[in-house]
Design a protein around this motif. Structure first.
Motif, PDB file in Angstrom:
ATOM      1  N   VAL A  19      26.618  39.737  35.914  1.00  4.67           N
ATOM      2  CA  VAL A  19      25.233  39.550  36.621  1.00  4.67           C
ATOM      3  C   VAL A  19      25.379  38.799  37.579  1.00  4.67           C
ATOM      4  O   VAL A  19      25.017  38.740  38.732  1.00  4.67           O
ATOM      5  N   ILE A  20      25.776  37.590  37.258  1.00  8.43           N
ATOM      6  CA  ILE A  20      25.900  36.382  38.120  1.00  8.43           C
ATOM      7  C   ILE A  20      27.049  36.620  39.139  1.00  8.43           C
ATOM      8  O   ILE A  20      26.691  36.106  40.614  1.00  8.43           O
ATOM      9  N   ALA A  21      28.014  37.230  38.920  1.00  7.18           N
ATOM     10  CA  ALA A  21      29.022  37.414  40.031  1.00  7.18           C
ATOM     11  C   ALA A  21      28.528  38.454  40.939  1.00  7.18           C
ATOM     12  O   ALA A  21      28.392  38.216  42.056  1.00  7.18           O
ATOM     13  N   THR A  22      27.823  39.382  40.382  1.00  5.28           N
ATOM     14  CA  THR A  22      27.069  40.612  41.481  1.00  5.28           C
ATOM     15  C   THR A  22      26.014  39.839  42.145  1.00  5.28           C
ATOM     16  O   THR A  22      26.116  40.061  43.541  1.00  5.28           O
ATOM     17  N   LEU A  23      25.137  39.090  41.550  1.00  7.77           N
ATOM     18  CA  LEU A  23      24.071  38.530  42.349  1.00  7.77           C
ATOM     19  C   LEU A  23      24.536  37.414  43.436  1.00  7.77           C
ATOM     20  O   LEU A  23      24.108  37.361  44.453  1.00  7.77           O
ATOM     21  N   GLY A  24      25.520  36.672  42.758  1.00 13.50           N
ATOM     22  CA  GLY A  24      26.156  35.714  43.630  1.00 13.50           C
ATOM     23  C   GLY A  24      26.971  36.434  45.070  1.00 13.50           C
ATOM     24  O   GLY A  24      26.772  36.145  46.078  1.00 13.50           O
ATOM     25  N   HIS A  96      32.767  42.186  50.977  1.00 13.78           N
ATOM     26  CA  HIS A  96      31.515  42.718  51.205  1.00 13.78           C
ATOM     27  C   HIS A  96      30.704  42.490  52.565  1.00 13.78           C
ATOM     28  O   HIS A  96      30.148  43.215  53.140  1.00 13.78           O
ATOM     29  N   GLY A  97      30.648  40.945  52.767  1.00 14.46           N
ATOM     30  CA  GLY A  97      30.148  40.682  53.766  1.00 14.46           C
ATOM     31  C   GLY A  97      30.852  41.171  55.306  1.00 14.46           C
ATOM     32  O   GLY A  97      30.213  41.343  56.308  1.00 14.46           O
ATOM     33  N   ALA A  98      32.133  41.487  55.101  1.00 12.55           N
ATOM     34  CA  ALA A  98      32.951  41.882  56.322  1.00 12.55           C
ATOM     35  C   ALA A  98      32.531  43.442  56.627  1.00 12.55           C
ATOM     36  O   ALA A  98      32.097  43.899  57.719  1.00 12.55           O
ATOM     37  N   ASN A 148      24.261  50.904  49.072  1.00 10.16           N
ATOM     38  CA  ASN A 148      25.533  51.603  48.771  1.00 10.16           C
ATOM     39  C   ASN A 148      26.582  50.260  48.509  1.00 10.16           C
ATOM     40  O   ASN A 148      27.343  50.414  47.707  1.00 10.16           O
ATOM     41  N   LEU A 149      26.544  49.304  49.577  1.00  8.26           N
ATOM     42  CA  LEU A 149      27.598  48.476  49.766  1.00  8.26           C
ATOM     43  C   LEU A 149      27.280  47.433  48.337  1.00  8.26           C
ATOM     44  O   LEU A 149      27.992  47.030  47.706  1.00  8.26           O
ATOM     45  N   PHE A 150      25.959  47.178  48.001  1.00 13.16           N
ATOM     46  CA  PHE A 150      25.779  46.367  46.851  1.00 13.16           C
ATOM     47  C   PHE A 150      26.061  47.049  45.621  1.00 13.16           C
ATOM     48  O   PHE A 150      26.673  46.477  44.672  1.00 13.16           O
ATOM     49  N   ILE A 151      26.061  48.459  45.546  1.00 10.94           N
ATOM     50  CA  ILE A 151      26.574  48.991  44.093  1.00 10.94           C
ATOM     51  C   ILE A 151      28.294  48.978  44.341  1.00 10.94           C
ATOM     52  O   ILE A 151      28.831  48.555  43.322  1.00 10.94           O
TER      53      ILE A 151
END
Lengths: 233, 218, 259
Positions: A19-24, A96-98, A148-151
């Motif tokens: 969760v931390i990795a995903t949220l961060g 994912h920012g790219a 979609n990107l966040f998934i």
């Protein structure tokens, strides 16, 4: 089935890391997407060029390579070793920012030119035009692809297992498989359910934001077919 | 010791290129699985057969929403329990192929949906057999439309091959790791690995973008 | 009687899109409070004039000034250089524009559209801007729509809100770019009546592009006929509509009125 409680508890230990990795990763992704997305629209060639290098560099290489590079190579170059979780969040966000930068850029460009002109006719400054008129409209366009990107990012968080972050996937691989080898199906069944639930939470939150943003435009939320605008990682 | 040692870099290049061949092999074979299986799923789902349709929907959603790495581990540990012993290479091809088939099936579906209803009706009016409607009328219109999207997924697959190092496949990144652990020099192997990916996938994605633009303007 | 300073001056303006010259060496002036209508076939450059005044396009040659200040250029130590953003924003505050497609901001309510410029650009307080918005909505007959979203309004209502939005900036010059072209026929009359009313009750300088010849005739003090990027006739409406001098004007009016 009698091992289910222990399986759940071992995976539960890994859940905070996932969760931390995903949220961060998502927070960093949002910052980089908007930052780089706006820079890609800069009037200055050099700024656009440098941003392009970032975007294409991260989209053009494998996420695993990026992870190993930041975790193993960067310390040699700068003499500072990142904590695995931090290195992981950095890669999730940078990668994912790219992709997100292209989403933001595309959404801003999809706002009709007439809206810029309306804002100019009211003498709004360039910053006011962007913040007050263009971005609120672009936001509606970018939310479904960002979902979609966040998934994708949630799914990518599993590769942090490769640099020893004890998240859900690593807990399954390194703790459960060696100890409860007979329960392979149960273990993976639970792992799949954990990721499905996390993905559902992300989608639920994003849908809520989509409705909120669409209401601000006085529109009913239109859920576009997500397939063709899907960003594959 | 310099941060970057050119002679070392050149000495490991052949091994890395050899591993790149493995990466490409897995990408190509995985793509074949993904492109064919995805098409089968899309056509089957269009038929809307009760039960099968729900099963396919659930399968696609499950595979799309969970990490490829977990699926790789699942195949790696679960298949032997059915007595199926496959090499890590084959498991890699299967995992990548099936994972991406769920994506390509959605792409095909969008392409099929974009074929105007009138085309189906005209084909029906000519009494064409069902199979001919698909192969002669619908797919020839649907597939060119989605080629860029499919191309993007092939490039994505290429970049995901390194995940397979987790089950011991010796692709580029795994080779780089082994080379690095022999000499305790990681800068060159991992950097070269990154450059190799960039050298192949960036031109490929430029090609796909060009294809996309041509489709849009056509 | 002293001649008043002109409100708008075009001096030798040329505008090109690529190799296509849309305005040739164009010079004219508009006095304060004057209502000028630009007519002519499509592609004759009428809309380009409005867009140049709103700084949506840049001039290639010549200068434009509004209220005695250069719009397209600024005076820097005696030499004219192309205007920068900050300078043109300052001059452009005095100019409002109403668009063919309304261009209301869909992310704001009617109220939001009306107070955006006054609060963010003119620095009015929210209360002042709200009062102004309410007054203007009353003027355009849409007081009950203040909290509606633009998408919930008909085209005619949207255009009246857009007019109110432009008026909220208290412009000296109002540019009307085919403001009724996108409206259903039964909604046109209401918008034109509102504009006639504004023409009589305010001292705003109007520059207007329209295909509504009846409106052009009774609203304008002056009509300019454009063709091929040049003014070919510039006269009072009674003169131009009843006894046009130019063959091209005659045939244009014939075609428009027949249709």
């Amino acid at each position: 089935m009698e091992n289910l409680p222990r399986i759940l508890s071992v995976l539960g230990d890994g859940l905070p890391e996932t969760v931390i990795a995903t949220l961060g990763g998502i927070v960093l992704t949002i910052v980089l997407s908007f930052g780089a997305g706006l820079l890609l629209l800069s009037p200055w060639r050099v700024v656009r060029g440098v941003t392009r290098v970032y975007v294409e560099g991260f989209r053009g290489t494998s996420e695993v390579v990026q992870l190993f590079w930041i975790y193993f190579v960067l310390p040699v170059l700068v003499g500072y070793q990142l904590v695995p979780l931090v290195a992981g969040i950095a890669v999730l966000g940078l990668n994912h920012g790219a992709y997100g930068a292209e989403i933001v850029r595309g959404a801003i460009r999809s706002v009709p030119r007439a809206q810029y002109e309306g804002a100019i006719a009211l003498s709004l400054s360039p910053a006011q035009r962007m913040r007050r008129v263009i971005l609120p409209q672009a936001l509606v366009e970018m939310l479904p692809p960002l979902n979609n990107l966040f998934i994708q990012l949630l799914k990518s968080s599993s590769i942090l297992a490769l640099i020893t972050v004890p998240e859900v996937t690593r807990q399954a691989r390194e703790v459960l498989i060696p100890n409860f080898g007979d329960d392979t199906f149960l273990i993976f069944g639970v792992v799949f359910v954990v990721y499905l639930l996390l993905a559902a939470v992300i989608t639920a939150i994003m849908r809520w934001i989509e409705r909120w943003a669409a209401r601000r435009l006085g529109r009913r939320p239109v859920r576009q077919r997500k397939v063709l605008e899907e960003v594959a990682v | 010791m310099p941060l970057w040692d050119w002679s070392y870099a050149f000495s490991i290049l052949p091994d890395l290129l050899l591993a790149l061949v493995t990466t490409i092999e897995i990408t190509v074979l995985g793509s074949v699985v993904a492109l064919l299986l995805g098409l089968v799923i899309a056509v089957l789902r269009r038929a809307r057969i009760p039960v099968l349709d729900q099963v396919l929907w659930a399968f696609v959603e499950l595979v799309r929403s969970t990490p490829l790495l977990v699926q790789v581990f699942f195949l790696f540990f679960a298949l032997p329990r059915f007595g199926i012993e496959l090499s890590a290479f084959v498991i890699g091809v299967l995992a990548l192929g099936v994972h991406y088939a769920t994506y390509t099936s959605e792409v095909y579906r969008a392409g099929i949906d974009a074929v105007p209803q009138g085309q189906w009706e005209a084909a029906t009016a000519l009494s064409l057999p069902r199979s001919r409607v698909w192969t002669g009328v619908v797919l020839p219109q649907a597939i060119p439309r989605v080629l860029p999207a499919l191309g993007n997924y092939v490039i994505s697959m290429f970049k995901e091959v390194p995940l397979l190092l987790a089950i011991g496949v010796v692709e580029v990144v795994n080779e780089a790791r082994e080379l690095g652990s022999e000499t305790f020099r990681y800068v060159e192997p991992y950097t070269i690995a990154g450059v190799l990916f960039l050298l192949l996938s960036y031109p490929a994605s430029l090609l796909v973008r060009r294809l996309e633009r041509r489709r849009v303007s056509a | 009687m002293s001649v008043p300073e002109p409100m708008i001056v075009f001096d030798g303006v040329e505008k090109r899109f690529g190799s296509n010259v849309v305005l040739h060496d164009l010079s004219f002036t508009v006095s304060p409070g004057e209502h000028v209508t630009l007519i002519g076939p499509s592609g004759s450059g009428k809309t380009t004039i409005l867009r140049l005044l709103m700084t949506l396009e840049k001039v290639d040659e010549g200068t434009i000034s509004v209220g005695g200040r250069y719009l397209s250029h600024q005076d820097k130590g005696g030499t004219l250089v192309p205007a920068d953003e900050r300078y043109s924003r300052e001059v452009r505050k005095r100019i409002g524009m109403v668009f063919q497609q309304f261009n209301l901001f869909p992310n704001m309510t009617v109220r939001g559209n009306l107070i955006e410029g006054p609060t963010r650009v003119l620095g009015l307080s929210r209360d002042e801007a709200n009062t102004r918005a309410a007054d203007l909505l009353e003027l355009v007959g849409l007081s009950d729509k203040i909290d509606a979203h633009p998408t919930q309004l008909s085209g005619g209502q949207q255009q009246r809100v857009a007019i109110a939005r432009a008026l909220a900036m208290h412009p000296d010059v109002l540019l009307l770019d085919e403001v009724t072209s996108a409206l259903d026929p039964e909604l046109v009359a209401g918008v034109l009546a509102l504009l006639r009313d504004l023409g009589e009750t305010t001292d705003i300088t109007f520059l207007c592009v329209t295909h509504e010849m009846g409106f052009a005739r009774d609203f304008s003090h002056r009509v300019m006929m454009f063709d091929g990027g040049r003014v070919i006739e510039d006269a009072a409406p009674e003169q131009l509509f009843t006894a046009p001098e130019h063959e091209r004007t005659k045939s244009f009016l014939q075609a428009v009125l027949d249709h």
